[in-house]
Design a protein around this motif. Structure first.
Motif, mmCIF file in Angstrom:
data_model
loop_
_atom_site.group_PDB
_atom_site.id
_atom_site.type_symbol
_atom_site.label_atom_id
_atom_site.label_comp_id
_atom_site.label_asym_id
_atom_site.label_seq_id
_atom_site.Cartn_x
_atom_site.Cartn_y
_atom_site.Cartn_z
ATOM 1 N N ASN A 1 25.330 40.492 31.827
ATOM 2 C CA ASN A 1 26.393 39.511 31.608
ATOM 3 C C ASN A 1 26.405 38.914 30.220
ATOM 4 O O ASN A 1 27.171 37.991 29.949
ATOM 5 N N GLU A 2 25.564 39.401 29.313
ATOM 6 C CA GLU A 2 25.579 38.940 27.944
ATOM 7 C C GLU A 2 26.599 39.713 27.144
ATOM 8 O O GLU A 2 26.850 40.889 27.399
ATOM 9 N N SER B 1 16.621 38.777 35.023
ATOM 10 C CA SER B 1 16.646 39.472 33.736
ATOM 11 C C SER B 1 17.728 40.551 33.717
ATOM 12 O O SER B 1 18.435 40.698 32.719
ATOM 13 N N LEU B 2 17.888 41.274 34.806
ATOM 14 C CA LEU B 2 18.951 42.285 34.881
ATOM 15 C C LEU B 2 20.320 41.624 34.894
ATOM 16 O O LEU B 2 21.229 42.042 34.185
ATOM 17 N N ILE C 1 19.058 36.314 40.942
ATOM 18 C CA ILE C 1 20.379 35.740 41.149
ATOM 19 C C ILE C 1 20.985 36.380 42.394
ATOM 20 O O ILE C 1 21.015 37.611 42.514
ATOM 21 N N MET C 2 21.452 35.548 43.303
ATOM 22 C CA MET C 2 22.102 36.017 44.520
ATOM 23 C C MET C 2 23.551 35.548 44.505
ATOM 24 O O MET C 2 23.820 34.392 44.183
#
Length: 89
Positions: free
Chosen positions: A87-88, A81-82, A4-5
């Motif tokens: 963010n969960e 994954s990070l 994710i960027m």
């Protein structure tokens, strides 16, 4: 590998072009993208896919740093994954 960027900062001409050109040079595929502009503030989130045997996240970040400086943006990339784990709820 997926990552994710995030790209954020004051809006200006050519932000998307500069970011996506650099990604293409690294043979990174954009799988999904969302961008918005609010009161002159630009935000873009990209989900990207790449061969982590060919390029690593630190190498991508290093290549994006000059883009961030030139376009006066904050550009950050992290593994999906990070990002998901952070963010969960």
């Amino acid at each position: 590998m997926y990552a994710i960027m995030t790209v954020t900062g004051a809006d200006s001409t050519g932000i998307i072009a500069a970011v996506t050109t650099t990604l293409a040079e690294l043979d990174i595929n954009i799988v999904d993208v969302s961008q918005t502009l609010m009161s002159g503030y630009f935000t873009m989130i990209l989900r990207v896919e790449f061969d982590d045997a060919a390029v690593t996240i630190p190498e991508i970040q290093e290549r994006m740093n000059p883009v961030a400086e030139a376009k006066q943006q904050s550009i950050r990339i992290q593994s999906e994954s990070l990002f998901t784990a952070m963010n969960e709820i």
